[in-house]
Write an enzyme that holds these catalytic residues in place. Sequence first.
Site, PDB file in Angstrom:
ATOM      1  N   LYS A   1      -8.290  -2.874 -27.127  1.00 45.51           N
ATOM      2  CA  LYS A   1      -8.270  -4.296 -26.774  1.00 45.51           C
ATOM      3  C   LYS A   1      -8.275  -5.180 -28.019  1.00 45.51           C
ATOM      4  O   LYS A   1      -7.667  -6.247 -28.042  1.00 45.51           O
ATOM      5  CB  LYS A   1      -9.460  -4.653 -25.887  1.00 45.51           C
ATOM      6  CG  LYS A   1      -9.293  -4.177 -24.457  1.00 45.51           C
ATOM      7  CD  LYS A   1     -10.282  -4.851 -23.537  1.00 45.51           C
ATOM      8  CE  LYS A   1     -10.094  -4.353 -22.109  1.00 45.51           C
ATOM      9  NZ  LYS A   1     -11.220  -4.706 -21.248  1.00 45.51           N
TER      10      LYS A   1
ATOM     11  N   LYS B   1      -1.578   5.303 -18.521  1.00 42.08           N
ATOM     12  CA  LYS B   1      -2.222   5.001 -17.239  1.00 42.08           C
ATOM     13  C   LYS B   1      -1.614   3.728 -16.651  1.00 42.08           C
ATOM     14  O   LYS B   1      -1.151   2.850 -17.392  1.00 42.08           O
ATOM     15  CB  LYS B   1      -3.742   4.870 -17.395  1.00 42.08           C
ATOM     16  CG  LYS B   1      -4.211   3.547 -17.937  1.00 42.08           C
ATOM     17  CD  LYS B   1      -5.677   3.253 -17.619  1.00 42.08           C
ATOM     18  CE  LYS B   1      -5.974   1.837 -18.111  1.00 42.08           C
ATOM     19  NZ  LYS B   1      -7.245   1.295 -17.854  1.00 42.08           N
TER      20      LYS B   1
ATOM     21  N   LYS C   1      -3.455  -2.928 -15.071  1.00 40.52           N
ATOM     22  CA  LYS C   1      -3.320  -4.305 -14.583  1.00 40.52           C
ATOM     23  C   LYS C   1      -2.537  -5.149 -15.583  1.00 40.52           C
ATOM     24  O   LYS C   1      -1.905  -6.111 -15.225  1.00 40.52           O
ATOM     25  CB  LYS C   1      -4.697  -4.968 -14.500  1.00 40.52           C
ATOM     26  CG  LYS C   1      -5.647  -4.429 -13.490  1.00 40.52           C
ATOM     27  CD  LYS C   1      -6.942  -5.239 -13.668  1.00 40.52           C
ATOM     28  CE  LYS C   1      -8.140  -4.570 -13.073  1.00 40.52           C
ATOM     29  NZ  LYS C   1      -9.394  -5.195 -13.463  1.00 40.52           N
TER      30      LYS C   1
END
Length: 333
Positions: A115, A197, A200
């Site tokens: 992140k 993966k 979102k």
Amino acid sequence: MEENKAVLYSAVQPTNKLTIGNYIGPIKNWVSLQNGYDCFFAVANMHAITVRQNPAELRQRTLELVALYIACGVDPEKCALYVQSHVHEHAELCWVLNTFTYVGEMERMTQFKDKAARHADNINMGLMDYPVLMAADILLYQTDLVPVGLDQRQHVEIARDIAQRFNNAYTPTFKVPEALYMKVGAKICDLLEPAKKMSKSAENPNGSVFLNDDRDTVLRKFKRAVTDSDAQVKFDPENKPGVSNLLSIYSVFSEKSIAEAEADFAGKGYGEFKLAVGEVVADKLAPIQREQAKLLADKDYLNGVLKAGAEKAAFRAGKTLSKVYKKIGFYQI
Ligand code: TYM
């Protein structure tokens, strides 16, 4: 809620649109487990602000997520369904646990590094502290089991380490929790890049199936899903990651085993297979979407659920926090 039942805790962040990975990895599991455990299910809005959010959207997504939990089958009569920021003990325990966590450990966390790279202009302290807040969430409820997707493995591990560290420094205070992963579906992958993966926040939204996608969109996304040139519907994640991912999705949504799913498509082509996966997903999502919309139209009901949920949660959380404050030497009146 009965105090002697084992405790299950989990949460989802109200950020972006939820994918079928969020549903399959944890939420579907919650529904099947809610009868056997004391369950605490939160909307992790405090985690969400570690990445900058639009305030109006965050408020709206919080309520949407509550409605979604219920629409997916979470029963608010059986569980404490609440918003993380409504129970102040989360922030308070996080502060104490910070003093039992090392900066080096947090710097090494995979999700933090990931992140930080994606939000290089906002590497705030909260982003780094994210796993400690998650440890506080879990440990406040003396949790036995944490049903999550595989991407949360490192975070549950650090929660265990912190619990053990605190217990060793004083006397046993926290239950040391275990993560619980689905046998099938703990890591649902991107339809276009099956090595990654399903997320979102993926750059290409065509690789993710969102829980609020309409039928045509779902069918279109599955139709374009990446497979291979082998033309055999077989579960082999290493050599056939795209097909295996589709088989996992089909297996979970049709409630069939992987072997039964394979048998359904023996001798059939990928076109037919992908259409069938799309249909089973779209069929399952439609009633969830309708129920979510119905619930969102009754804000008073949702507010009532959240109020009751926060009260149940605060009762349990308050007990743990007060024990912790006593052990560390905070003067209490
Ligand atoms: P979040 O919001 O990123 O994801 C919510 C849940 O969805 C799972 N998940 C997946 N499972 C399978 N396949 C995928 N592709 C996939 N993508 C996401 C995640 O593993 C997660 O279970 N930190 C948590 C929220 C949280 C939490 C907690 C969880 C806050 N406090 C305490 C458990 C206990 C998170 O980021 O979830």
